[in-house]
Design an enzyme around this catalytic site. Structure first.
Site, mmCIF file in Angstrom:
data_model
loop_
_atom_site.group_PDB
_atom_site.id
_atom_site.type_symbol
_atom_site.label_atom_id
_atom_site.label_comp_id
_atom_site.label_asym_id
_atom_site.label_seq_id
_atom_site.Cartn_x
_atom_site.Cartn_y
_atom_site.Cartn_z
ATOM 1 N N ASP A 182 1.899 -27.406 -38.045
ATOM 2 C CA ASP A 182 1.685 -27.121 -36.626
ATOM 3 C C ASP A 182 2.961 -26.538 -36.009
ATOM 4 O O ASP A 182 4.011 -27.191 -36.034
ATOM 5 C CB ASP A 182 1.298 -28.461 -35.962
ATOM 6 C CG ASP A 182 0.722 -28.284 -34.587
ATOM 7 O OD1 ASP A 182 0.794 -27.174 -34.036
ATOM 8 O OD2 ASP A 182 0.209 -29.288 -34.051
ATOM 9 N N GLY A 231 -3.736 -19.538 -32.874
ATOM 10 C CA GLY A 231 -4.355 -18.201 -32.917
ATOM 11 C C GLY A 231 -3.426 -17.094 -32.449
ATOM 12 O O GLY A 231 -3.860 -15.969 -32.177
ATOM 13 N N ASP A 232 -2.128 -17.376 -32.382
ATOM 14 C CA ASP A 232 -1.163 -16.404 -31.896
ATOM 15 C C ASP A 232 -0.956 -15.269 -32.905
ATOM 16 O O ASP A 232 -1.135 -15.453 -34.102
ATOM 17 C CB ASP A 232 0.165 -17.143 -31.652
ATOM 18 C CG ASP A 232 1.028 -16.412 -30.648
ATOM 19 O OD1 ASP A 232 0.554 -15.455 -30.018
ATOM 20 O OD2 ASP A 232 2.197 -16.824 -30.493
ATOM 21 N N ASP A 252 -6.069 -26.146 -28.324
ATOM 22 C CA ASP A 252 -6.748 -27.391 -28.691
ATOM 23 C C ASP A 252 -8.142 -27.511 -28.074
ATOM 24 O O ASP A 252 -8.363 -27.176 -26.919
ATOM 25 C CB ASP A 252 -5.918 -28.597 -28.241
ATOM 26 C CG ASP A 252 -4.662 -28.761 -29.077
ATOM 27 O OD1 ASP A 252 -4.296 -27.813 -29.799
ATOM 28 O OD2 ASP A 252 -4.046 -29.830 -29.004
HETATM 29 C C1 GLA Z 1 -1.179 -29.850 -31.395
HETATM 30 C C2 GLA Z 1 -2.363 -29.496 -32.300
HETATM 31 C C3 GLA Z 1 -3.348 -30.643 -32.302
HETATM 32 C C4 GLA Z 1 -2.662 -31.912 -32.768
HETATM 33 C C5 GLA Z 1 -1.454 -32.203 -31.899
HETATM 34 C C6 GLA Z 1 -0.637 -33.370 -32.452
HETATM 35 O O1 GLA Z 1 -1.560 -29.941 -30.068
HETATM 36 O O2 GLA Z 1 -2.966 -28.317 -31.860
HETATM 37 O O3 GLA Z 1 -4.446 -30.338 -33.141
HETATM 38 O O4 GLA Z 1 -2.297 -31.766 -34.106
HETATM 39 O O5 GLA Z 1 -0.585 -31.080 -31.819
HETATM 40 O O6 GLA Z 1 0.531 -33.596 -31.727
#
Ligand code: GLA
Length: 429
Positions: A182, A231-232, A252
């Protein structure tokens, strides 16, 4: 024979060979993906149209969209070792594992500090990650984990910057099968290293993802590699080149109809980027969470299946109702998502809140979903099925999937009532 076909067959042969070597073709731990590939490989072997010389070095990871469960949507920062064990037990006892949900993914907040040698430790919520992995594996499931290319994860925990190889090795030692990586705080690193230069920042991002890809490859352990950078920079364009098996295409999701449907509908046009081994990821399922009502849950599950999206459930299985279980485990809907052609569906027609989406399946069959994103039921007045645009001349034989009912022959002018926020899902041929 087309090169891509050869490659698919070769990958399938390897899966078969690996399954033969371990003496187990379809054990519970073997996910739907490998089973489907094995079948494909068996067909290929039967025709004798390929040579053993084409056998690839690695079996295909994520040959169909990954299926499993992730802790974030329900447990978020509170997830513990016990939640993961309970979930593993329930994936088995509810039948979800056998329906294909094999990955149990721990999202953010498992991370502790690094030891003197820089090795990442799990925190007090996860006393022994290796033991947890062993437990999950003993249930015929696979374990996923989460990190970031930045110094900190989105929730502010220790992440992988400067420790990529070491972390990948640790994951492999623990027995991890899936990594969600992430972007989070690496966005700040990019801006700091290339101020006001977005193309240079994007290059740094791609390099960061490639770095962890190489670190995973070096472990020799197959892991699904899941990119999360919202999606960047048209990630669907370059995701495969940094080893991604799936990449988030959006910010999200949350457990409400507006957010879920906005994300789902915005996937139109991305279908050309999905293929076996490489999937667009519109984020994890919220089926059974929040205030989604029955029709909204059906719409969510249908939309994700039409999109060949990863089906990563995000609900609390200890509270799963029979209604939610039936939605998540509808075999025909899962088969649409997991269809071996690996074709993502697309919008064929839209009139106001009513949208018709079609997805090509094996054997000349198509899934056709008629969604009503509007606030009142729709009678489809004046709306045709657009069968011709889907490649059908005249009538088709149809099945209503959610109703589990064969409809016999229907024509382009077939009409039904679609509830508010609801869907009718057909399979036609
Ligand atoms: C981001 C991701 C989520 C999740 C949180 C966890 O927002 O997009 O899917 O993994 O971090 O902190």
């Amino acid at each position: 024979m087309r090169a891509s076909m050869q490659w698919r067959m070769a990958a399938g042969v390897l899966v078969l060979a690996a399954a033969w070597a371990s003496g187990v073709v379809a054990q519970a731990a073997q996910d739907v993906q490998s089973v489907q590939l094995s079948q494909e490989a068996a067909v290929a072997i039967g025709t004798g149209t390929h040579g053993a010389g084409h056998v690839a070095m690695k079996p295909m990871v994520a040959a169909t969209p990954p299926m499993g469960w992730n802790s974030w949507n329900f447990f978020a920062g509170k997830v513990t070792d016990k939640d993961i064990r309970d979930t593993a037990d329930l994936l088995v006892s509810t039948g979800m594992r056998d329906a294909g949900y094999v990955y149990v993914n721990i999202d953010d907040t498992w991370e502790g500090k690094r030891d003197a040698a820089g090795k990442i430790q799990s925190n007090e919520k996860f006393p022994d990650m290796k033991a947890l992995a062993d437990y999950v594996h003993s249930k015929g499931l696979k374990l996923g984990i989460y990190s970031s290319p930045g110094a900190k994860t989105c929730a502010g925990y220790e992440a992988s910057l400067g420790h990529e190889e070491q972390d990948a090795q640790t994951y492999a030692q623990w027995g991890i099968d899936y990594l969600k990586y992430d972007l989070c705080s690496y966005g700040g690193v990019m801006r700091q290293m290339a101020p006001n230069d977005v193309p240079a920042q994007n290059k740094l991002m791609r390099e960061a993802y490639e770095k962890m890809h190489q670190a995973i490859v070096k472990t020799g352990r197959p892991m699904v590699y899941s990119l999360c950078q919202y999606g960047d920079d048209s990630v669907w364009d370059w995701g495969p080149s940094v080893g991604a098996n799936l990449w988030r295409t959006t910010g999200d999701i949350s457990a409400n109809f507006d957010r879920m449907s906005l994300i789902g509908r915005s996937q139109a046009g991305l279908e050309k980027f999905a293929a076996p081994g490489h999937w667009n990821d519109p984020d994890m399922l919220e089926v059974g969470n929040g205030r989604l009502n029955h029709d909204e849950n059906l719409t969510h599950m249908t939309l994700w299946a039409m999109l060949a999206a990863p089906l990563i459930a995000g609900n609390n299985l200890t509270q799963m109702t029979p209604e939610i279980a039936a939605i998540l485990m509808n075999k025909e809907v899962i088969a649409i998502d997991q269809d071996g052609l690996g074709k993502q569906g697309n919008r064929v027609y839209a009139e106001g809140p009513v949208e018709i989406w079609a997805k090509q399946l094996r054997g000349g069959t198509k899934a056709v979903a008629i969604f009503n994103f509007g606030e009142t039921a729709s009678e489809m007045r004046g709306i045709r099925l657009h069968l011709k645009e889907m490649g059908f001349a005249g009538s088709v034989t149809a099945r209503d999937v959610w109703a589990a009912k064969d409809l016999g022959k229907i024509k382009n002018d077939w009409r039904t009532t679609i509830p508010r926020h609801g869907v009718v899902l057909l399979v036609v041929r």
